[in-house]
Design a protein around this motif. Structure first.
Motif, short mmCIF file in Angstrom:
data_model
loop_
_atom_site.label_atom_id
_atom_site.label_comp_id
_atom_site.label_asym_id
_atom_site.label_seq_id
_atom_site.Cartn_x
_atom_site.Cartn_y
_atom_site.Cartn_z
N GLY A 357 0.79 -1.23 0.00
CA GLY A 357 0.00 0.00 0.00
C GLY A 357 0.82 1.28 0.00
N CYS A 358 2.16 1.15 -0.06
CA CYS A 358 2.99 2.35 -0.06
C CYS A 358 2.69 3.20 -1.29
N PRO A 359 2.41 4.48 -1.10
CA PRO A 359 2.10 5.34 -2.25
C PRO A 359 3.26 5.46 -3.25
N HIS A 360 4.48 5.26 -2.79
CA HIS A 360 5.62 5.33 -3.73
C HIS A 360 5.48 4.31 -4.85
N ARG A 361 5.01 3.11 -4.47
CA ARG A 361 4.90 2.05 -5.48
C ARG A 361 3.98 2.50 -6.62
N ILE A 380 17.81 9.30 -1.65
CA ILE A 380 17.92 8.51 -0.43
C ILE A 380 16.61 8.53 0.36
N GLY A 381 16.05 7.35 0.58
CA GLY A 381 14.81 7.25 1.36
C GLY A 381 14.19 5.89 1.09
N CYS A 382 12.99 5.65 1.63
CA CYS A 382 12.31 4.39 1.34
C CYS A 382 12.24 4.16 -0.17
N TYR A 383 12.01 5.25 -0.90
CA TYR A 383 11.77 5.13 -2.35
C TYR A 383 12.99 4.66 -3.13
N THR A 384 14.16 4.60 -2.49
CA THR A 384 15.31 3.95 -3.14
C THR A 384 14.91 2.55 -3.59
N LEU A 385 13.98 1.95 -2.82
CA LEU A 385 13.53 0.59 -3.12
C LEU A 385 12.73 0.52 -4.42
N GLY A 386 12.45 1.65 -5.04
CA GLY A 386 11.85 1.67 -6.37
C GLY A 386 12.75 0.94 -7.36
N LEU A 387 13.98 0.67 -6.96
CA LEU A 387 14.86 -0.07 -7.87
C LEU A 387 14.37 -1.48 -8.09
N ASN A 388 13.63 -2.05 -7.12
CA ASN A 388 13.01 -3.36 -7.34
C ASN A 388 12.05 -3.33 -8.53
N ASP A 393 17.25 4.17 -11.37
CA ASP A 393 18.51 3.79 -12.01
C ASP A 393 19.74 4.30 -11.27
N THR A 394 19.60 5.41 -10.57
CA THR A 394 20.76 5.95 -9.86
C THR A 394 20.38 6.42 -8.46
N VAL A 395 21.28 6.18 -7.52
CA VAL A 395 21.16 6.72 -6.17
C VAL A 395 22.57 7.11 -5.76
N LEU A 396 22.84 8.40 -5.59
CA LEU A 396 24.20 8.82 -5.27
C LEU A 396 24.28 9.32 -3.83
N CYS A 397 23.58 10.37 -3.55
CA CYS A 397 23.58 10.93 -2.19
C CYS A 397 22.42 11.90 -2.10
N MET A 398 22.21 12.45 -0.92
CA MET A 398 21.06 13.32 -0.69
C MET A 398 20.99 14.46 -1.72
N GLY A 399 19.86 14.52 -2.40
CA GLY A 399 19.61 15.62 -3.33
C GLY A 399 20.10 15.39 -4.74
N ALA A 400 20.89 14.35 -4.95
CA ALA A 400 21.53 14.15 -6.25
C ALA A 400 20.55 13.76 -7.34
N ALA A 401 19.35 13.31 -6.98
CA ALA A 401 18.38 12.94 -8.02
C ALA A 401 18.22 14.10 -9.00
N THR A 457 6.33 12.86 5.58
CA THR A 457 7.15 12.45 6.72
C THR A 457 8.52 12.01 6.23
N THR A 458 9.45 11.82 7.17
CA THR A 458 10.74 11.21 6.85
C THR A 458 10.60 9.74 7.20
N ALA A 459 10.10 8.94 6.26
CA ALA A 459 9.60 7.60 6.57
C ALA A 459 10.71 6.62 6.95
N MET A 460 11.76 6.59 6.14
CA MET A 460 12.78 5.56 6.29
C MET A 460 13.38 5.50 7.68
N THR A 461 13.56 6.67 8.28
CA THR A 461 14.27 6.73 9.54
C THR A 461 13.32 6.68 10.74
N GLY A 462 12.03 6.43 10.46
CA GLY A 462 11.10 6.28 11.58
C GLY A 462 10.16 7.45 11.77
#
Ligand code: SF4
Ligand code: SF4
Lengths: 606, 185
Positions: A357-361, A380-388, A393-401, A457-462
């Motif tokens: 049910g995650c809206p990112h999906r 960087i965040g839960c949505y990094t898992l969009g790679l599944n 295609d790329t994840v470098l560091c905060m803001g780099a998208a 929210t900042t989901a990944m970190t709680g």
């Protein structure tokens, strides 16, 4: 009246802060450091402590706020994860020169493994580069103790002090006796001294000289000197260890019956290493083993290539976490004992995945439909898992998208065929480091789509608040910054809001944005739907649509491959292949209704 | 302080199953018994449906982690993790494993916690059912491997935790009991 309480390492650090009169604590969330600030805010509320606690927009800002606090004579602290320290490295390097007035502790949590990080970098190296002392705790209890020591050193030598816990300290729990929280009655007093606080390069040289003097003195400071843990042991071999590796080493040496045979020193302050200790060590022992995480910081300072074994000599692995079994192997090798090699079974891992049910999906599904052959930069965040889902295609560091989307645009802009570029970034990450990159894209007229995944929210970190939440670390009401106005304020002309759960409409919206971006420049879509875990935590409920799989499902596996909701179960029976929905996991978001090409997901009757 | 109790337990499951909660209850039971306790947990990325593992050490320890073949007991909330984490168990240790009737778990004592959870209409309570079952399993273990705490101890921890939330408390106790009284199949 001591009360023993089970505290997470991060809570123990927070306890150390309030027990030592910290008057200002700031942070940006990041695993494994996130719980520190939340716990400070908790103790603050519980004990009505008059102090300032806050989540800052990023680590650099968190650092600078807390640093200003110590310039006024207060005890302050900033906490972050190791890669956060990269973001805060600019003020760190300079603050080391200028020094402090009140005590200032920089807590940078490392993640050997790495369990939840992009790198295994060693913050102690950053302390070395900045030329500030660093303390390396082996347990929650010691981390709490070391906060007191850190403030002591900080105020005695007028320097920021780093505390470097690792994941195994942050995320261990231990029973700890709570101590009293002192009344905070320090005077707030900023004494102007531009020659120091605003020093020009000429004076910086002077400050640098002073800094070297401080370091030399700290390398003689008794209270942080190495500790001999087993005074009875004698021999020509010696082991040095620090951090959680020292905790493993202690236990393993006892188990191997080496406790009375090989002297063991715990290094509490890996930098600067105590000079006199180094001299004594090199004189008294023939064989020196150093066990530390993750870089050979202690080893480097021993400056002896013949008798010292560790990371530099490759006796200790330079990558990965030092698990107790690795430590055992190293000690056995050093002591000439036999070690039974053991490889844990390689069971195909379960890859982490976005929640059911995650809206990112839903957002990713729409993005892939709208720009099927695009380049997808992410962050960087839960949505990094969009790679599944093949949508990252790329994840470098905060803001780099956003900046990478710009880079890809420039790289391809003179080609005949230009791929669409779609960047995804979370709301918190957008505030953290995305805004300057977006301004750059507007100025340069870069043609790409930015989808801001705004789950509030900042989901990944709680689930820490973001600047758009309008609440503080202790739940207190604050101002909220509206993302839409911010995007428009950056100069973006196309900025539209959509609900990713409405898959069809949302896909159309992303398509519209793609078409716009091809012609005009950056287009922004704000995908807004709250994180389902955060809603659960707050006792809120979203929409509930009861879904089931109809008999028309022929087990083609499309939904599993392209949508991967963990509530979908694939059955590969002999006579039939099909999909069902796990009622325990399904939250009824109804998004899968739009996913199956055959329309086999249907709303349950009655 | 109780005389030299030293116990190491591994609790293994998937993200969202409540591994940390079970670890927490056991750790609090240790504190109530005035025993020193250490736990180590998985946070962050792995919590999103990945493998979650926690270590619990009660007694005089300095390291938060357990080495292979050193655990006295294993709580496995998802059968597939037996293959992943079974190696922590020492040869005469006990394992309380969530497995249904069709699944044979070679080492350890299986309990169909998924089915029991449905039966008591509390699908999220698999963790407490396995904990209840572990308390029973450990009672039967050889004397050296008995658990440092009892069924009653965990009940008291739950009471302290959910003191005012009567509904939560009732549901939790019910789940724990369902596991404790589950018949071994
Ligand atoms: S925690 Fe929230 S944002 Fe993260 S995967 Fe789960 S639903 Fe999505
Ligand atoms: S409704 Fe469909 S997509 Fe949503 S959680 Fe349930 S199975 Fe997953």
């Amino acid at each position: 009246m001591t009360e023993r309480r089970l505290l997470l390492g991060n809570e123990a650090i927070a306890r150390g802060l309030v027990e030592n009169g910290c008057a200002m604590a700031t942070s940006y969330p990041g695993t494994p450091a996130s719980e520190i600030l939340a716990a400070v805010a908790f103790f603050q509320k519980q004990n009505r402590i008059s102090m300032h606690t806050q989540w800052a927009v990023n680590e650099k800002i968190a650092f600078e706020i807390a640093y200003a606090g110590c310039q006024t004579g207060l005890r302050t602290a900033v906490s972050m994860k190791q890669v956060g320290l990269n973001v805060a490295s600019d003020p760190l390097m300079s603050a080391a020169y200028m020094g402090v007035n009140g005590g200032f502790v920089v807590i940078s949590a490392d993640d050997p493994g790495p369990h939840s990080s992009q790198t295994e970098q060693d913050s102690r190296m950053m302390a070395m580069m900045a030329k500030i002392p660093v303390l390396d705790p082996d347990s929650p209890e010691q981390a709490r103790e070391m906060i007191g020591l850190a403030y002591e050193i900080s105020e005695k030598y007028k320097t920021p002090v780093m505390l470097r816990p690792t994941t195994r300290v942050c995320h261990s729990r231990q029973d700890i006796d709570l101590r009293a929280i002192p009344e905070n009655n320090r005077e707030v007093n900023f004494e102007k001294n531009p020659a120091r606080w605003a020093a020009t390069p000429k004076f910086r040289l002077q400050l640098h000289k002073e800094l070297e003097g401080k370091l030399a003195a700290i390398a003689r400071y008794r209270a942080s000197a190495p500790v001999r843990l087993n005074p009875g042991a004698k021999g020509k071999k010696v082991i040095l260890s620090s951090g959680v590796a020292a905790a493993h080493t202690r236990e393993i040496m006892k188990a191997l019956k080496l406790w009375s045979k090989i002297p063991l020193y715990q290094i509490r302050q890996p930098f600067p290493l105590h000079r006199e200790f180094v001299t004594r060590l090199l004189k008294n022992y023939d064989d020196i083993l150093v066990i530390e995480e993750t870089t050979g910081v202690i080893e480097m300072q021993l400056a002896d290539r013949y008798h010292v074994k560790g990371k530099l000599s490759q006796t200790v692995s330079r990558v990965g976490e030092l698990s107790p079994e690795k430590v055992e192997e190293i000690i056995c090798g050093f002591a000439g004992l036999e070690f039974r090699q053991f490889e844990p079974p390689a069971v195909p891992g379960r890859r982490p995945t976005l929640c059911a049910g995650c809206p990112h999906r839903a957002s990713f599904f729409a993005i892939k439909k709208a720009a099927p052959r695009g380049i997808y930069t992410s962050d960087i965040g839960c949505y990094t898992l969009g790679l599944n889902l093949g949508a990252v295609d790329t994840v470098l560091c905060m803001g780099a998208a956003i900046s990478q989307a710009s880079g890809f645009y420039h790289a391809y802009k003179n080609e005949k065929k230009r791929p669409d570029v779609v960047a995804t970034i979370g709301d918190s990450t957008f505030f953290h480091a995305g805004v300057p990159a977006l301004i750059d894209a507007v100025v340069q007229k870069n043609k790409f789509v930015l989808v801001i995944l705004d789950n509030r929210t900042t989901a990944m970190t709680g689930s820490q608040p973001t600047p758009a939440s309008g609440i503080g670390a202790g739940g207190e009401p604050l101002n909220a910054v509206d993302i839409e106005s911010l995007v428009k304020g950056c100069g973006v002309k196309f900025c539209k809001l959509g609900n990713p759960y409405k898959v069809k409409e949302f896909t159309a919206l992303v398509k519209e944005a793609v078409a716009y971006s091809r012609k005009h420049g950056p287009a922004v879509v704000i995908s807004r739907y709250p994180c389902v875990i955060d809603m659960l935590r707050k006792g809120e409920t979203g929409q509930y649509i009861p879904v089931e799989v109809a008999d028309t499902c022929d087990g083609c596996g499309y939904c599993i491959q392209h949508f991967e909701c963990p509530a979908l179960i694939y059955h590969d029976d002999e006579d039939r292949k099909y999909v069902t929905i796990d009622p325990l996991l399904c939250i009824g978001c109804g998004v899968c209704l739009e996913v199956c090409p055959k329309g086999s997901f249907v709303i349950k009757k009655n | 302080m109780a005389e030299s109790i030293k116990q190491q337990l591994v609790i293994s499951g998937l993200g969202g199953q409540g591994v940390l909660f079970v670890t927490r209850l056991l750790a609090e039971a240790a504190i109530e018994k005035q025993l020193p306790v250490f736990t180590s947990e998985t946070h962050g990325m792995a919590q999103r449906g990945g493998v979650v593992l926690s270590h619990l050490k009660v007694g005089d320890f300095t390291s938060p982690l357990i080495r292979p073949f050193q655990a006295d007991g294993l709580l496995v909330l998802k059968l597939e993790n037996m293959a992943r984490h079974g190696f922590f168990l020492k040869p005469d240790g006990w394992a309380a494993v969530n497995a249904n009737a069709d699944q044979q778990s070679k080492i350890g004592a299986p309990v169909d916690a998924d089915r029991l959870a449905q039966k008591i209409s509390n699908p999220k309570a698999v963790n407490l059912i396995v904990l209840g079952w572990a308390l029973k399993t450990a009672e039967r273990a050889s004397s050296g491997n008995r658990l440092f705490c009892s069924y009653e101890d965990i009940k008291s921890v739950l009471k302290n935790r959910f003191g005012s939330q009567k509904k939560m408390l009732r549901a939790s106790l019910k789940a724990l009991e369902a596991g404790y009284n589950a018949k071994e199949k």
